[in-house]
Design a protein around this motif. Structure first.
Motif, PDB file in Angstrom:
ATOM      1  N   HIS A  83       7.416 -66.906 -54.530  1.00 57.67           N
ATOM      2  CA  HIS A  83       8.055 -67.388 -55.751  1.00 57.67           C
ATOM      3  C   HIS A  83       7.673 -68.848 -56.011  1.00 57.67           C
ATOM      4  O   HIS A  83       7.338 -69.220 -57.141  1.00 57.67           O
ATOM      5  N   GLU A  84       7.694 -69.672 -54.982  1.00 56.70           N
ATOM      6  CA  GLU A  84       7.330 -71.086 -55.136  1.00 56.70           C
ATOM      7  C   GLU A  84       5.853 -71.239 -55.478  1.00 56.70           C
ATOM      8  O   GLU A  84       5.479 -72.055 -56.310  1.00 56.70           O
ATOM      9  N   VAL A 105       5.349 -75.736 -49.983  1.00 58.02           N
ATOM     10  CA  VAL A 105       5.820 -74.479 -49.394  1.00 58.02           C
ATOM     11  C   VAL A 105       5.983 -74.535 -47.878  1.00 58.02           C
ATOM     12  O   VAL A 105       6.499 -73.592 -47.284  1.00 58.02           O
ATOM     13  N   ILE A 106       5.585 -75.631 -47.252  1.00 55.02           N
ATOM     14  CA  ILE A 106       5.680 -75.715 -45.782  1.00 55.02           C
ATOM     15  C   ILE A 106       7.117 -75.513 -45.297  1.00 55.02           C
ATOM     16  O   ILE A 106       7.338 -74.732 -44.367  1.00 55.02           O
ATOM     17  N   PRO A 107       8.122 -76.160 -45.891  1.00 57.16           N
ATOM     18  CA  PRO A 107       9.501 -75.906 -45.415  1.00 57.16           C
ATOM     19  C   PRO A 107       9.903 -74.431 -45.562  1.00 57.16           C
ATOM     20  O   PRO A 107      10.614 -73.899 -44.712  1.00 57.16           O
ATOM     21  N   LEU A 108       9.430 -73.776 -46.606  1.00 56.72           N
ATOM     22  CA  LEU A 108       9.748 -72.358 -46.806  1.00 56.72           C
ATOM     23  C   LEU A 108       9.056 -71.495 -45.754  1.00 56.72           C
ATOM     24  O   LEU A 108       9.634 -70.530 -45.251  1.00 56.72           O
ATOM     25  N   LEU A 109       7.814 -71.827 -45.411  1.00 53.97           N
ATOM     26  CA  LEU A 109       7.104 -71.100 -44.363  1.00 53.97           C
ATOM     27  C   LEU A 109       7.795 -71.268 -43.016  1.00 53.97           C
ATOM     28  O   LEU A 109       7.947 -70.308 -42.263  1.00 53.97           O
ATOM     29  N   VAL A 110       8.216 -72.489 -42.724  1.00 56.44           N
ATOM     30  CA  VAL A 110       8.932 -72.752 -41.472  1.00 56.44           C
ATOM     31  C   VAL A 110      10.222 -71.934 -41.427  1.00 56.44           C
ATOM     32  O   VAL A 110      10.559 -71.340 -40.404  1.00 56.44           O
ATOM     33  N   ASN A 111      10.922 -71.864 -42.550  1.00 59.21           N
ATOM     34  CA  ASN A 111      12.145 -71.068 -42.622  1.00 59.21           C
ATOM     35  C   ASN A 111      11.859 -69.589 -42.366  1.00 59.21           C
ATOM     36  O   ASN A 111      12.593 -68.930 -41.627  1.00 59.21           O
ATOM     37  N   ASP A 112      10.781 -69.064 -42.945  1.00 59.74           N
ATOM     38  CA  ASP A 112      10.420 -67.663 -42.721  1.00 59.74           C
ATOM     39  C   ASP A 112      10.129 -67.389 -41.254  1.00 59.74           C
ATOM     40  O   ASP A 112      10.571 -66.389 -40.697  1.00 59.74           O
ATOM     41  N   VAL A 113       9.390 -68.272 -40.628  1.00 63.18           N
ATOM     42  CA  VAL A 113       9.060 -68.106 -39.205  1.00 63.18           C
ATOM     43  C   VAL A 113      10.319 -68.177 -38.362  1.00 63.18           C
ATOM     44  O   VAL A 113      10.515 -67.374 -37.447  1.00 63.18           O
TER      45      VAL A 113
END
Length: 119
Positions: A83-84, A105-113
């Protein structure tokens, strides 16, 4: 995308682009997660009667080059990175990143992991 009238077509074009990119870099397995249930259903069935039916056909035939392809529906909350990226794409030229994700999007990727590790 220069000309795209609906979200179904945009999602289908994105999947086709992803299949092409995955094939180009030599991937043999491909998993698609989308918050567009109509697109996931069309891709899973291998056909669509909607406006993007030719794109769904392209995806079907491209998917035959992979040893494993899955299409899964996920809620928008589980699809925040995509989405981002879509939001960012509206205001910039197209680009492909392979190694370093855009800073946004790095914070979102970290959250997914983190969510995956905690499951």
């Amino acid at each position: 995308m220069d000309l795209c009238f609906d979200s179904f077509t945009a999602e289908a074009i994105a999947v086709r682009f992803g299949l092409n990119l995955a094939n180009t870099v030599g991937c043999s397995k491909f998993d698609v997660n989308s918050d567009g249930v109509e697109v996931v259903n069309a891709l899973s069935q291998g056909y669509s009667s909607l406006v993007a039916s030719s794109i769904i056909d392209d995806c079907y035939f491209m998917s035959l080059d992979f040893s494993h392809v899955t299409y899964d529906h996920c809620n928008r909350e589980c699809n925040r990175v995509a989405h981002e990226l879509a939001r960012l794409a509206r205001f910039s030229s197209s680009s492909v990143w392979m190694d370093n994700a855009p800073d946004e999007v790095i914070p979102l990727l970290v959250n997914d992991v983190t969510l995956l590790i905690n499951e």
